[in-house]
Scaffold this motif. Structure first.
Motif, PDB file in Angstrom:
ATOM      1  N   ARG A 285       0.801  -1.305   0.049  1.00 54.14           N
ATOM      2  CA  ARG A 285       0.092  -0.156  -0.058  1.00 54.14           C
ATOM      3  C   ARG A 285       0.811   1.211  -0.023  1.00 54.14           C
ATOM      4  N   ARG A 286       2.075   1.265   0.816  1.00 56.31           N
ATOM      5  CA  ARG A 286       2.654   2.601   0.938  1.00 56.31           C
ATOM      6  C   ARG A 286       3.393   2.773  -0.485  1.00 56.31           C
ATOM      7  N   ALA A 287       3.659   1.689  -1.456  1.00 57.26           N
ATOM      8  CA  ALA A 287       4.272   1.812  -2.670  1.00 57.26           C
ATOM      9  C   ALA A 287       3.261   2.147  -3.812  1.00 57.26           C
ATOM     10  N   GLY A 288       2.024   2.237  -3.479  1.00 51.22           N
ATOM     11  CA  GLY A 288       1.092   2.276  -4.394  1.00 51.22           C
ATOM     12  C   GLY A 288       0.788   1.050  -5.002  1.00 51.22           C
ATOM     13  N   PRO A 294      -6.140  -1.322   4.725  1.00 55.38           N
ATOM     14  CA  PRO A 294      -7.265  -0.670   4.765  1.00 55.38           C
ATOM     15  C   PRO A 294      -7.159   0.944   4.743  1.00 55.38           C
ATOM     16  N   LEU A 295      -5.891   1.330   4.657  1.00 50.94           N
ATOM     17  CA  LEU A 295      -5.832   2.958   4.609  1.00 50.94           C
ATOM     18  C   LEU A 295      -5.301   3.242   3.157  1.00 50.94           C
ATOM     19  N   GLN A 296      -5.082   4.775   2.903  1.00 50.99           N
ATOM     20  CA  GLN A 296      -4.710   5.287   1.755  1.00 50.99           C
ATOM     21  C   GLN A 296      -3.223   5.349   1.700  1.00 50.99           C
ATOM     22  N   PRO A 297      -2.560   5.242   0.525  1.00 54.94           N
ATOM     23  CA  PRO A 297      -1.029   5.499   0.597  1.00 54.94           C
ATOM     24  C   PRO A 297      -0.464   6.638   1.357  1.00 54.94           C
ATOM     25  N   MET A 301       2.134   6.605   4.143  1.00 55.95           N
ATOM     26  CA  MET A 301       3.303   7.457   4.478  1.00 55.95           C
ATOM     27  C   MET A 301       3.418   8.177   5.719  1.00 55.95           C
ATOM     28  N   LEU A 302       2.462   8.694   6.038  1.00 52.79           N
ATOM     29  CA  LEU A 302       2.345   9.892   7.358  1.00 52.79           C
ATOM     30  C   LEU A 302       2.802   8.875   8.452  1.00 52.79           C
ATOM     31  N   MET A 303       2.329   7.530   8.656  1.00 52.74           N
ATOM     32  CA  MET A 303       2.625   6.484   9.620  1.00 52.74           C
ATOM     33  C   MET A 303       3.875   6.226   9.669  1.00 52.74           C
ATOM     34  N   THR A 304       4.775   6.169   8.500  1.00 54.55           N
ATOM     35  CA  THR A 304       6.106   5.428   8.406  1.00 54.55           C
ATOM     36  C   THR A 304       7.229   6.396   8.047  1.00 54.55           C
ATOM     37  N   THR A 305       6.844   7.600   8.134  1.00 57.51           N
ATOM     38  CA  THR A 305       7.837   8.876   8.053  1.00 57.51           C
ATOM     39  C   THR A 305       8.035   9.705   9.064  1.00 57.51           C
ATOM     40  N   SER A 355      13.985  -1.530  -0.309  1.00 56.50           N
ATOM     41  CA  SER A 355      14.236  -2.982  -0.609  1.00 56.50           C
ATOM     42  C   SER A 355      12.914  -3.775  -0.474  1.00 56.50           C
ATOM     43  N   ASP A 356      11.841  -3.394  -0.213  1.00 56.09           N
ATOM     44  CA  ASP A 356      10.509  -4.122  -0.296  1.00 56.09           C
ATOM     45  C   ASP A 356      11.110  -5.397   0.416  1.00 56.09           C
ATOM     46  N   SER A 357      11.273  -5.217   1.875  1.00 59.37           N
ATOM     47  CA  SER A 357      11.803  -6.165   2.566  1.00 59.37           C
ATOM     48  C   SER A 357      11.156  -5.935   4.396  1.00 59.37           C
ATOM     49  N   TYR A 358      11.152  -7.170   4.940  1.00 62.78           N
ATOM     50  CA  TYR A 358      10.789  -7.076   6.262  1.00 62.78           C
ATOM     51  C   TYR A 358      11.275  -8.202   6.981  1.00 62.78           C
ATOM     52  N   VAL A 359      11.788  -7.901   8.191  1.00 64.81           N
ATOM     53  CA  VAL A 359      12.225  -8.848   9.195  1.00 64.81           C
ATOM     54  C   VAL A 359      11.233  -9.117  10.421  1.00 64.81           C
ATOM     55  N   LEU A 360      10.395 -10.272  10.636  1.00 61.24           N
ATOM     56  CA  LEU A 360       9.690 -10.528  11.636  1.00 61.24           C
ATOM     57  C   LEU A 360      10.427 -11.571  12.512  1.00 61.24           C
TER      58      LEU A 360
END
Length: 394
Positions: A285-288, A294-297, A301-305, A355-360
């Protein structure tokens, strides 16, 4: 490990018995980059095995996502060690602790913001009038989301209060430790307040709102507050409560437990499959890209910047950590601009949109007696994963 094209709709697992633990490496259907070579995650596995062997946690589930797929799954150690040993499994349900804040409460708040129900720089007391007590009239919703409210870290637990109403009174009457906007103080009270705000504006309980508008649209069927008894056999226990009862399926956080297990700062239970769904949907969603998030891009962005007050060096999004003393989970290789969060029970999620990555990483590091420590594990696994995903050139 082999990568199979999305069209085959295959999911294949390779199971290895290593030092008494089970490692599961899998490839999910691949939406992007299907021809990339499989990353070498031996460094990740070595560090996970070490964590179990050296008692940093009794067991661990780890997932590495990259380029639209889960490129590595690992399961080591035990889910429980007492009263009897139980092996860790991929589908183990964990007390997510403070991951509740960015995963559940922040998007609930931001969904209401998208609907125009409030402004981020509105005072909280405009919607919760009691909150103005004890000098809090200038604290804004943005202050709460970024932990710049000046409120102390926790509600007072020295008195035997019980119930949501008691928690509400304590929250409304708490006094700030410092002026709002002056400095970063990570505070559960911020998100307890935001949970009350969601309930006030929506007319629904936080858990009902989250289930309807966050979890269900994402297909997260193994995530909820107040897990049912049928989940208990695969739920990781944490530690004994004040009465010596081993907590299993009951939230570890004492304030959330006193509130009945539903609170804005802690109370979510989830597992690796669901958290991978969430992480990839958020990145997409962040990348469009097409996504069920369930939120807009622009909201994501506001949540993650960085959204903290101007000139402050502790960087926080609206719910997510970016660069504070809690950010060691980023490791040494993921760049500034990646984001994530941790949970007191031993959970963590770090995401790198570049890098379109995540670590869980999911552990119940408090089991059985509250002594495990996974701070270094999170750092080391993130570093090893980033090295594997973006190996040095030349």
């Amino acid at each position: 490990m082999h990568v199979f094209p999305a069209a085959t709709r295959l999911k294949r697992r390779h199971v290895l018995m290593l030092a008494g633990a089970t490692t599961v490496t899998a490839c999910a259907p691949h939406a992007r980059g299907a021809h990339h070579a499989s990353p070498d995650m031996r460094g990740v596995d070595r560090r996970l095995r070490q964590a179990v062997t050296e008692g940093e946690a009794p067991g661990v589930v780890c997932a590495i996502g990259h380029d639209g797929q889960i490129v590595h799954r690992a399961v080591y150690g035990r889910r429980a060690v007492t009263p009897m040993a139980e092996p860790m499994t991929w589908d183990t349900v964990f007390d997510m602790a403070s991951l509740t804040k960015p995963v559940i409460t922040a998007p609930c708040v931001m969904r209401l913001w998208e609907q125009g129900r409030f402004g981020l720089d509105d005072p909280v007391s405009r919607y919760l009038p009691q909150f103005a007590a004890a000098g809090k009239s200038t604290i804004t919703i943005r202050h709460l989301l970024t932990h710049y409210s000046g409120l102390p870290p926790d509600l007072d637990l020295t008195h035997p209060w019980q119930g949501r109403d008691a928690a509400f009174r304590l929250t409304m009457n708490v006094a700030p430790s410092q002026p709002p906007g002056s400095g970063f103080i990570y505070s559960d009270i911020n998100f307890i307040t935001l949970g009350f705000l969601v309930e006030k504006l929506s007319g629904m309980t936080l858990d009902a709102y989250a289930t309807r508008f966050i979890l269900t649209p994402l297909g997260m069927r193994q995530s909820r507050f107040l897990p049912p008894e049928t989940w208990l056999p695969r739920t990781a226990p944490t530690e004994p409560d004040e009465n010596g009862h081993m907590l299993r399926g009951q939230v570890n956080d004492p304030s959330s437990r006193r509130m009945g297990g539903v609170a804005g700062h802690a109370g979510l239970f989830s597992n690796a499959d669901d958290m991978c769904l969430y992480a990839q949907a958020l990145l997409d969603r962040r990348a469009g890209r097409p996504s069920a998030f369930p939120l807009q891009p622009n909201t994501v962005m506001l949540m993650t910047t960085a959204q903290q007050p101007e000139g402050k060096s502790d960087l926080r999004g609206l719910g997510w950590d970016i660069s504070t003393h809690y950010s060691s989970v980023r490791g040494d290789r993921f760049p500034l601009g990646s984001f994530g969060h941790t949970g007191f029970t031993g959970t963590s999620l770090w995401l790198d949109p570049g890098s379109d990555s995540y670590v869980l990483i999911l552990t119940s590091r408090l089991h059985p007696a509250g002594h495990g420590n996974v701070v270094r594990l999170r750092h080391d696994v993130a570093t090893a994963a980033a090295l594997a995903l973006t190996p040095p050139q030349g």
